[in-house]
Design a protein around this motif. Structure first.
Motif, PDB file in Angstrom:
ATOM      1  N   TYR A  62       0.785  -1.238   0.000  1.00  0.00           N
ATOM      2  CA  TYR A  62       0.000   0.000   0.000  1.00  0.00           C
ATOM      3  C   TYR A  62       0.820   1.293   0.000  1.00  0.00           C
ATOM      4  O   TYR A  62       0.292   2.363  -0.301  1.00  0.00           O
ATOM      5  N   TYR A 114       2.306  10.060  -0.048  1.00  0.00           N
ATOM      6  CA  TYR A 114       1.030  10.364   0.597  1.00  0.00           C
ATOM      7  C   TYR A 114       1.266  11.168   1.876  1.00  0.00           C
ATOM      8  O   TYR A 114       2.398  11.324   2.342  1.00  0.00           O
ATOM      9  N   ASN A 115       0.167  11.644   2.450  1.00  0.00           N
ATOM     10  CA  ASN A 115       0.289  12.366   3.718  1.00  0.00           C
ATOM     11  C   ASN A 115       0.334  11.386   4.887  1.00  0.00           C
ATOM     12  O   ASN A 115       0.147  10.175   4.722  1.00  0.00           O
ATOM     13  N   TYR A 118      -2.497   8.847   5.512  1.00  0.00           N
ATOM     14  CA  TYR A 118      -2.503   7.635   4.698  1.00  0.00           C
ATOM     15  C   TYR A 118      -1.594   6.570   5.294  1.00  0.00           C
ATOM     16  O   TYR A 118      -1.994   5.403   5.432  1.00  0.00           O
ATOM     17  N   TYR A 119      -0.376   6.961   5.664  1.00  0.00           N
ATOM     18  CA  TYR A 119       0.561   5.985   6.234  1.00  0.00           C
ATOM     19  C   TYR A 119       0.082   5.489   7.593  1.00  0.00           C
ATOM     20  O   TYR A 119       0.351   4.347   7.971  1.00  0.00           O
ATOM     21  N   LYS A 121      -3.020   4.954   8.301  1.00  0.00           N
ATOM     22  CA  LYS A 121      -4.014   3.916   7.985  1.00  0.00           C
ATOM     23  C   LYS A 121      -3.321   2.619   7.565  1.00  0.00           C
ATOM     24  O   LYS A 121      -3.734   1.519   7.963  1.00  0.00           O
ATOM     25  N   THR A 127      -3.653   9.098  13.018  1.00  0.00           N
ATOM     26  CA  THR A 127      -2.815  10.124  12.400  1.00  0.00           C
ATOM     27  C   THR A 127      -2.014  10.884  13.454  1.00  0.00           C
ATOM     28  O   THR A 127      -0.835  11.200  13.247  1.00  0.00           O
TER      29      THR A 127
END
Length: 205
Positions: A62, A114-115, A118-119, A121, A127
């Motif tokens: 991912y 990604y921000n 995202y990581y 998740k 977050t």
């Protein structure tokens, strides 16, 4: 490196790194009885149920990053281990250290990423926690993020060699040879390794 782009290389690399980190974590779990270890933001209250290999495979699937990021993340983990000897990699922190090291590597290496949400998740954390982990990891590295081509080649060559030897060597012996102390640094002194690599290149000329 073009070799890393091969579809067969990354699965083998992920499997080897997982085995290596598993051995390091288990050894440091045992060492907790004899050596004091700090509790940090990377520590979970319990051991994650997902295996290290499954977790790394999830990140690989991912994160959508260049394969080189996993080598750089490995360099970062080694630097972190050497700079923070009271925070050795163990079963309670290895997953968070992994996702954080890969995220930092992606931001440093790749043009597109990604921000943090995202990581977070991908890593199965919030977050807010991801943000804290990133800051602590950067300070733990002393913001030493640059990886020279020589250092990259040294670490990648080491991994290649160990992967080739893995079928004929006992993994426990291989992992124990990596560290210079019971804290089990993942690899070796980076400055010495780079110096040795440069000497070999000069001799080859």
């Amino acid at each position: 490196m073009a070799e890393l782009e091969s579809p067969n290389v990354m699965p083998k690399l992920i499997t080897f790194l997982s085995s290596l980190l598993q051995r390091v974590a288990e050894t440091n779990d045992l060492n907790r009885q004899f050596q004091p270890q700090k509790i940090s933001v990377f520590h979970g209250l319990t051991r994650p149920t997902i295996s290290i290999q499954s977790y790394l495979e999830r990140i690989l699937k991912y994160a959508n990053c260049s394969p080189s990021c996993f080598i750089v993340a490995y360099v970062y983990l080694d630097r972190f281990s050497q700079r923070q000897p009271s925070l050795p990699i163990n079963s309670f922190n290895v997953h968070r250290l992994l996702v954080t090291s890969v995220m930092v590597a992606v931001k440093f290496m790749d043009d597109m990423y990604y921000n943090n949400a995202y990581y977070a998740k991908v890593g199965g954390i919030s977050t807010t926690e991801m943000n804290f982990l990133e800051v602590d990891f950067l300070f733990g590295l002393g913001f030493h993020l640059n990886v020279t081509p020589t250092t990259f080649h040294t670490y990648y060559s080491y991994l290649q060699r160990e992967m080739l030897l893995q079928p004929t060597l006992n993994l426990a012996e291989s992992s124990l040879n990596i560290g210079r102390s019971l804290k089990l640094h993942l690899c070796f002194n980076e400055d010495e390794a780079s110096h040795q690599s440069q000497q070999q290149q000069q001799l080859a000329v």
